[in-house]
Design an enzyme around this catalytic site. Structure first.
Site, PDB file in Angstrom:
ATOM      1  N   ASP A  16       0.853  -1.183   0.000  1.00 48.66           N
ATOM      2  CA  ASP A  16       0.000   0.000   0.000  1.00 48.66           C
ATOM      3  C   ASP A  16       0.891   1.236   0.000  1.00 48.66           C
ATOM      4  O   ASP A  16       1.692   1.423   0.915  1.00 48.66           O
ATOM      5  CB  ASP A  16      -0.871  -0.035   1.275  1.00 48.66           C
ATOM      6  N   ASP A 112      -2.603   2.504  -6.433  1.00 43.40           N
ATOM      7  CA  ASP A 112      -1.535   2.557  -5.428  1.00 43.40           C
ATOM      8  C   ASP A 112      -1.494   1.359  -4.485  1.00 43.40           C
ATOM      9  O   ASP A 112      -0.879   1.440  -3.431  1.00 43.40           O
ATOM     10  CB  ASP A 112      -1.641   3.844  -4.615  1.00 43.40           C
ATOM     11  N   GLU A 113      -2.132   0.257  -4.828  1.00 45.28           N
ATOM     12  CA  GLU A 113      -2.030  -0.909  -3.957  1.00 45.28           C
ATOM     13  C   GLU A 113      -2.215  -2.204  -4.726  1.00 45.28           C
ATOM     14  O   GLU A 113      -2.831  -2.230  -5.804  1.00 45.28           O
ATOM     15  CB  GLU A 113      -3.048  -0.829  -2.815  1.00 45.28           C
TER      16      GLU A 113
END
Length: 415
Positions: A16, A112-113
């Site tokens: 993350d 973003d993860e």
DNA sequence: TCTGGGGTCCTAGGACCC
DNA sequence: TCTGGGGTCCTAGGACCC
């Protein structure tokens, strides 16, 4: 070598990125480092909201989804930038590349993860070393901080990555649940939002650990199938696989926009519908997919939101077609009250290349079906001297009693 | 001066078919 | 004159996540 890895079971990472958009901006412009920075949807607009903020801004109470004016009141020195998606996409793809160098079992979840299954990465060292190396590379090469959760399944990995930020590395094993997971408040649990938290608190469930001991039937009664699933997860059980292909079978593509001001103006609304239809058509084309269902969304001045959709018999993808269906739906369902937001979404997507195949198959079936049907009718006509289907139709239409001919046919048919 | 925009999944009712 | 039960599709809304 395999001493670090479980004999039965998996090793899953959840990676993350920490305050991703703000961190990317700081990597581009290091002068921003250490300052309260926020990325806001539309800084000039009254209705802009905070998308991401730096830890310095968060320390002042700035939170994601907060209206911009509210954030500025809390933190007058707040630096505000509008999102620069090109940069974020580039940073994101670099990060996923680094993950893919470790294993092909990478499942991106958002920009973003993502999850990784490193169960078979013995040759690269211990899971903790792999995670440390990955985190170091992302920080060193991209100047971006991230947190990584290491656990036997996706749910626990997700919870673990949340436990230490920024730049956290958290191992969450089954034997750690009692001390690390179960004491957390129920609303901290992934999959539990405000509504579910309220319902659970009403029956005395305040911590994640309370779910473990709760009555399963009770949970199912309150939350449906989700109740059972949440309990399983709280017990640390989640068998869902890391699926690298999950991102490819998307199910809908839509665009929506909040107007500067609530409006009833026909031409403004039509122009917006046109603009949204164009955006959707462009995105469909880029992904080479077409869809069967068009949905519009209308949010009124009082935030009451309706959706209306229609499924067509053919697939569509052009701006003209989408706009035409969207306009029909809009004219049919708008109640005339001031509108805050409009949205257009196309669902029931399939790959463009599949349409031709489907059409061929359909033609084939239709043709084969017709031929088979003609054959049956011919046989029946030969047997009874006339086509029984025709007389059925006429007798129903005219509400006439059945002829003896039809009785014969039916008796025959039911044998 | 309240509260964006992109999604997924689940539920529930009605239509329709067998 | 009164009647089952399962399956699928369509539609609308709600909950959740980033």
């Amino acid at each position: 070598m395999s001493k670090w890895y479980p004999k039965n079971g998996r090793v899953i990472f959840h990676l993350d990125m920490n305050s991703f958009y703000a961190s990317v901006e700081m990597a581009y412009n290091p002068k921003l480092k250490g300052k309260p920075l926020a990325i806001a949807g539309n800084p000039e607009e009254r209705r802009g909201i905070i998308v991401t903020s730096s830890y310095e801004a968060r320390a002042k109470g700035v939170k994601t989804t907060m209206p911009l004016w509210q954030a500025k009141r809390l933190c007058p020195e707040l630096l505000v930038m509008r999102p620069n998606f090109e940069r974020y996409r580039k940073a994101s793809s670099e990060m996923f590349k680094m993950m893919a160098e470790i294993t092909p079992y990478v499942q991106p979840v958002s920009i973003d993860e993502g999850y990784m299954d490193v169960s078979h990465c013995h040759h690269l060292g211990s899971p903790l070393d792999i995670a440390k190396g990955l985190q170091f590379r992302i920080k060193n090469d991209l100047d971006l901080p991230c947190s990584i959760g290491i656990a036997p399944n996706k749910f626990l990995a997700k919870m673990a990555s949340d436990m230490q930020k920024p730049m956290g590395l958290t191992v969450l094993r089954k034997r750690d649940l009692k001390t690390k997971l179960w004491p957390l408040a129920i609303e901290e649990m992934y999959g539990v939002g405000q509504k579910t938290a309220d319902k659970l608190q009403n029956v005395g469930i305040h911590k994640i650990g309370d779910l473990v001991d709760a009555n399963t039937f009770e949970l199912k009664r309150i939350l449906g199938i989700n109740g059972e699933r949440l309990q399983q997860r709280a017990k640390g059980e989640d068998t869902s696989p890391v699926d690298p292909d999950a991102i490819y079978d998307f199910k809908s593509i839509g665009n929506s926009e909040t107007l500067r001001e609530d409006t009833v103006d026909d031409s403004t609304l039509t122009m917006l519908l046109r603009k949204l239809s164009r955006k959707v058509a462009t995105r469909l084309a880029r992904k080479e997919v077409v869809g069967q269902t068009v949905q519009i969304m209308i949010r009124y001045y009082n935030r009451k939101t309706i959706t209306r959709s229609i499924t067509k018999s053919t697939y569509l993808s052009s701006e003209t077609d989408i706009f035409s269906v969207a306009t029909d739906l809009f004219e049919l369902h708008w109640n005339g009250e001031p509108i805050r937001l409009l949205g257009v979404t196309v669902q029931g997507l399939i790959e463009k290349s599949q349409v031709a195949e489907q059409l061929d198959l359909f033609r084939y079936q239709e043709q084969a079906g017709n031929e088979a049907l003609h054959e049956v009718v011919e046989q029946l006509t030969t047997k009874y001297g006339k086509n029984p289907f025709q007389s059925f139709t006429s007798s129903v239409d005219k509400d006439q009693p059945r002829t003896s001919f039809q009785k014969d046919f039916l008796d025959d048919f039911r044998k």
